[in-house]
Design an enzyme around this catalytic site. Structure first.
Site, short mmCIF file in Angstrom:
data_model
loop_
_atom_site.label_atom_id
_atom_site.label_comp_id
_atom_site.label_asym_id
_atom_site.label_seq_id
_atom_site.Cartn_x
_atom_site.Cartn_y
_atom_site.Cartn_z
N GLY A 6 21.19 -7.89 6.88
CA GLY A 6 21.33 -6.49 7.29
C GLY A 6 21.46 -6.46 8.80
O GLY A 6 20.45 -6.48 9.52
N ALA A 7 22.70 -6.45 9.29
CA ALA A 7 22.93 -6.47 10.74
C ALA A 7 23.09 -5.05 11.26
O ALA A 7 24.00 -4.76 12.05
CB ALA A 7 24.15 -7.33 11.07
N GLY A 8 22.23 -4.16 10.79
CA GLY A 8 22.25 -2.77 11.26
C GLY A 8 21.33 -2.62 12.47
O GLY A 8 21.09 -3.59 13.21
N GLY A 11 17.94 -4.70 12.08
CA GLY A 11 18.23 -6.14 12.07
C GLY A 11 18.64 -6.66 13.43
O GLY A 11 18.15 -7.70 13.89
N ARG A 79 16.83 6.35 6.40
CA ARG A 79 16.65 7.79 6.17
C ARG A 79 17.57 8.60 7.06
O ARG A 79 17.75 8.27 8.22
CB ARG A 79 15.20 8.17 6.49
CG ARG A 79 14.27 7.91 5.37
CD ARG A 79 12.98 8.64 5.58
NE ARG A 79 12.28 8.21 6.79
CZ ARG A 79 11.29 8.89 7.33
NH1 ARG A 79 10.89 10.03 6.80
NH2 ARG A 79 10.68 8.44 8.40
N ARG A 85 11.44 8.88 2.65
CA ARG A 85 11.60 7.46 2.32
C ARG A 85 11.72 7.28 0.81
O ARG A 85 12.40 6.40 0.32
CB ARG A 85 10.40 6.67 2.85
CG ARG A 85 10.32 6.58 4.37
CD ARG A 85 9.12 5.77 4.80
NE ARG A 85 9.01 5.65 6.24
CZ ARG A 85 8.35 6.50 7.02
NH1 ARG A 85 7.73 7.53 6.49
NH2 ARG A 85 8.28 6.31 8.32
N ASN A 92 18.05 1.73 -2.79
CA ASN A 92 17.73 0.45 -2.16
C ASN A 92 17.17 -0.60 -3.11
O ASN A 92 17.29 -1.80 -2.84
CB ASN A 92 16.78 0.68 -0.98
CG ASN A 92 17.51 1.25 0.23
OD1 ASN A 92 18.75 1.20 0.29
ND2 ASN A 92 16.79 1.79 1.17
N THR A 116 13.05 -2.74 4.32
CA THR A 116 13.79 -1.70 3.60
C THR A 116 12.86 -0.66 2.98
O THR A 116 11.89 -1.01 2.31
CB THR A 116 14.67 -2.36 2.52
OG1 THR A 116 15.40 -3.43 3.12
CG2 THR A 116 15.63 -1.36 1.90
N HIS A 172 3.26 2.93 3.51
CA HIS A 172 4.10 3.24 4.67
C HIS A 172 4.89 4.48 4.28
O HIS A 172 5.82 4.41 3.49
CB HIS A 172 5.04 2.08 4.98
CG HIS A 172 6.01 2.40 6.08
ND1 HIS A 172 5.60 2.73 7.35
CD2 HIS A 172 7.36 2.46 6.10
CE1 HIS A 172 6.66 2.96 8.11
NE2 HIS A 172 7.74 2.81 7.37
P1 NAD Z 1 21.44 0.49 9.21
O1 NAD Z 1 22.25 1.36 8.33
O2 NAD Z 1 21.65 0.54 10.68
O3 NAD Z 1 21.61 -1.03 8.73
C1 NAD Z 1 21.55 -1.44 7.40
C2 NAD Z 1 22.54 -2.56 7.25
O4 NAD Z 1 22.37 -3.15 5.95
C3 NAD Z 1 24.01 -2.08 7.32
O5 NAD Z 1 24.69 -2.80 8.33
C4 NAD Z 1 24.54 -2.39 5.92
O6 NAD Z 1 25.91 -2.77 5.92
C5 NAD Z 1 23.64 -3.55 5.52
N1 NAD Z 1 23.62 -3.82 4.07
C6 NAD Z 1 23.57 -2.94 3.05
N2 NAD Z 1 23.55 -3.60 1.87
C7 NAD Z 1 23.55 -4.93 2.17
C8 NAD Z 1 23.53 -6.12 1.40
N3 NAD Z 1 23.47 -6.08 0.07
N4 NAD Z 1 23.55 -7.31 2.05
C9 NAD Z 1 23.61 -7.36 3.40
N5 NAD Z 1 23.63 -6.27 4.18
C10 NAD Z 1 23.60 -5.07 3.57
O7 NAD Z 1 19.89 0.81 8.85
P2 NAD Z 1 18.61 0.45 9.74
O8 NAD Z 1 18.29 1.58 10.62
O9 NAD Z 1 18.77 -0.92 10.31
O10 NAD Z 1 17.47 0.42 8.58
C11 NAD Z 1 17.46 -0.61 7.61
C12 NAD Z 1 16.35 -0.36 6.59
O11 NAD Z 1 15.07 -0.46 7.23
C13 NAD Z 1 16.37 1.05 5.97
O12 NAD Z 1 16.02 1.00 4.60
C14 NAD Z 1 15.31 1.81 6.76
O13 NAD Z 1 14.81 2.91 6.06
C15 NAD Z 1 14.30 0.73 6.95
N6 NAD Z 1 13.34 0.91 8.03
C16 NAD Z 1 12.06 0.49 7.80
C17 NAD Z 1 11.09 0.57 8.76
C18 NAD Z 1 9.71 0.05 8.46
O14 NAD Z 1 8.78 0.23 9.23
N7 NAD Z 1 9.51 -0.61 7.32
C19 NAD Z 1 11.40 1.15 10.01
C20 NAD Z 1 12.72 1.57 10.24
C21 NAD Z 1 13.68 1.44 9.24
#
Ligand code: NAD
Length: 307
Positions: A6-8, A11, A79, A85, A92, A116, A172
């Site tokens: 997940g290079a979002g 990540g 979100r 969430r 997810n 996630t 969480h």
């Molecule tokens: P984002 O949309 O910026 O990045 C998510 C990335 O996952 C995207 O680049 C997407 O293409 C990729 N992706 C989707 N399905 C995939 C797969 N099967 N294989 C590989 N990559 C895949 O989102 P973000 O802001 O980076 O958030 C990511 C997750 O983390 C979300 O579910 C968010 O709710 C969660 N989050 C959790 C916390 C925590 O404290 N646990 C805090 C912030 C965000």
């Protein structure tokens, strides 16, 4: 090698902090063509500028994660403003189940950290689908929730957050359970340093923190989670035996079983080394039970193929 799936936003922020700390070479994997490669190139330039000797690569092929000792999963939908969430649950769970198959195939000995959302339910799906010992499946969020509690308390106390040991347990999400009586400054509980009104303000700010960020800027947090993931990976990589709040699959601790909750635990080279059981009073036990009930509802709502 550390693989980040997940290079979002989360990540890549995690990769940036891990690069600064030079924890290990990093692989970014994403399903979007070219995205992880582009992010890796930008981060590689940053590493060059900072004089860091690590390699950062990007890939769309899970095979490239072969041999990774740590896998950080930040893939999934985040979100949007106004979204809980919990609403992310069904979307997810499918992604996590697919990724669990890839981890089993290419990095069967790895320690897996997951962000996630909804975090506790997704960690549950990951644990069940991987079949790894619970020591190697860790949900990230407690470091963030506790870090936020320390931040808000530090502003009231006019003291560094580094001098506060913050405790947040349970889910969480909106039902998280901050524990001010066990959150301390050099042993002094917050309940002895602040008024009940101030403590209630801190509790509310902590619970709402993620929502506040999302509403202010239109997307959810990434620097906090990125920093938190980096310190947890550091503890594993350097075998630090360091205590964190994180989400783990419980087998009777705090009176709960077959559920994932935020608890204090110790991280080292083998993953979770132990779970610390805090001496909760009756009121706190009740608060944790209510928080656990919210997680249980989500786990119960998961389609059977994910349990
Ligand atoms: P984002 O949309 O910026 O990045 C998510 C990335 O996952 C995207 O680049 C997407 O293409 C990729 N992706 C989707 N399905 C995939 C797969 N099967 N294989 C590989 N990559 C895949 O989102 P973000 O802001 O980076 O958030 C990511 C997750 O983390 C979300 O579910 C968010 O709710 C969660 N989050 C959790 C916390 C925590 O404290 N646990 C805090 C912030 C965000």
């Amino acid at each position: 090698m550390i693989t980040i799936i997940g290079a979002g936003k989360v990540g890549t922020s995690a990769a940036a902090f891990m690069m600064v700390k030079e924890l290990d070479d990093i692989l970014l994997i994403d399903i979007i063509p070219n995205k992880p490669q582009g992010e890796a190139l930008d981060l590689s330039h940053a590493a060059s500028i900072l004089g860091k000797s690590i390699t950062i690569t990007g890939s769309n092929d899970y095979k490239d994660m072969a041999g990774s000792d740590i896998v950080v999963v930040t893939a999934g939908f985040p979100r949007k403003p106004g979204m809980t969430r919990e609403q992310l649950l069904g979307k997810n769970a499918g992604i996590i189940a697919d990724i669990a198959e890839k981890i089993k195939e290419y990095a069967p000995n790895s320690i897996v950290l997951l962000t996630t959302n909804p975090l506790d339910a997704m960690t549950y799906v990951m644990y069940k689908k991987l079949g790894f010992p619970r020591e190697r499946v860790i949900g990230f969020s407690g470091v963030l929730d506790a870090g936020r509690l320390a931040y808000y308390a530090s502003r009231k106390l006019k003291i560094s957050p580094a001098s506060i040991v913050p405790i947040v347990l349970g889910m969480h999400g909106q039902a998280m359970f901050p524990v001010p009586r066990l959150s301390t400054v050099m042993g002094a509980p917050l309940t002895s340093l602040l008024s009940p009104e101030e403590i209630e303000e801190i509790r509310k700010e902590t619970v709402a923190a993620g929502k506040t960020i999302t509403e202010l800027r239109g997307y959810s947090s990434n620097y906090g989670p990125g920093a938190g993931l980096a310190v947890m990976v550091e503890a594993i990589k350097k075998n630090q035996h360091k205590a964190f709040i994180a989400s783990a699959y419980l087998k009777g601790e705090y009176g709960f079983s077959d559920i994932v909750l935020e608890v204090p635990l110790v991280l080292g080279a083998s993953g979770i080394e132990r779970i610390i059981e805090l001496p909760l009073n009756e009121e706190e036990k009740k608060g944790l039970a209510e928080s656990a009930e919210a997680v249980k509802k989500l786990i119960d709502a998961l389609p059977p193929e994910y349990k």
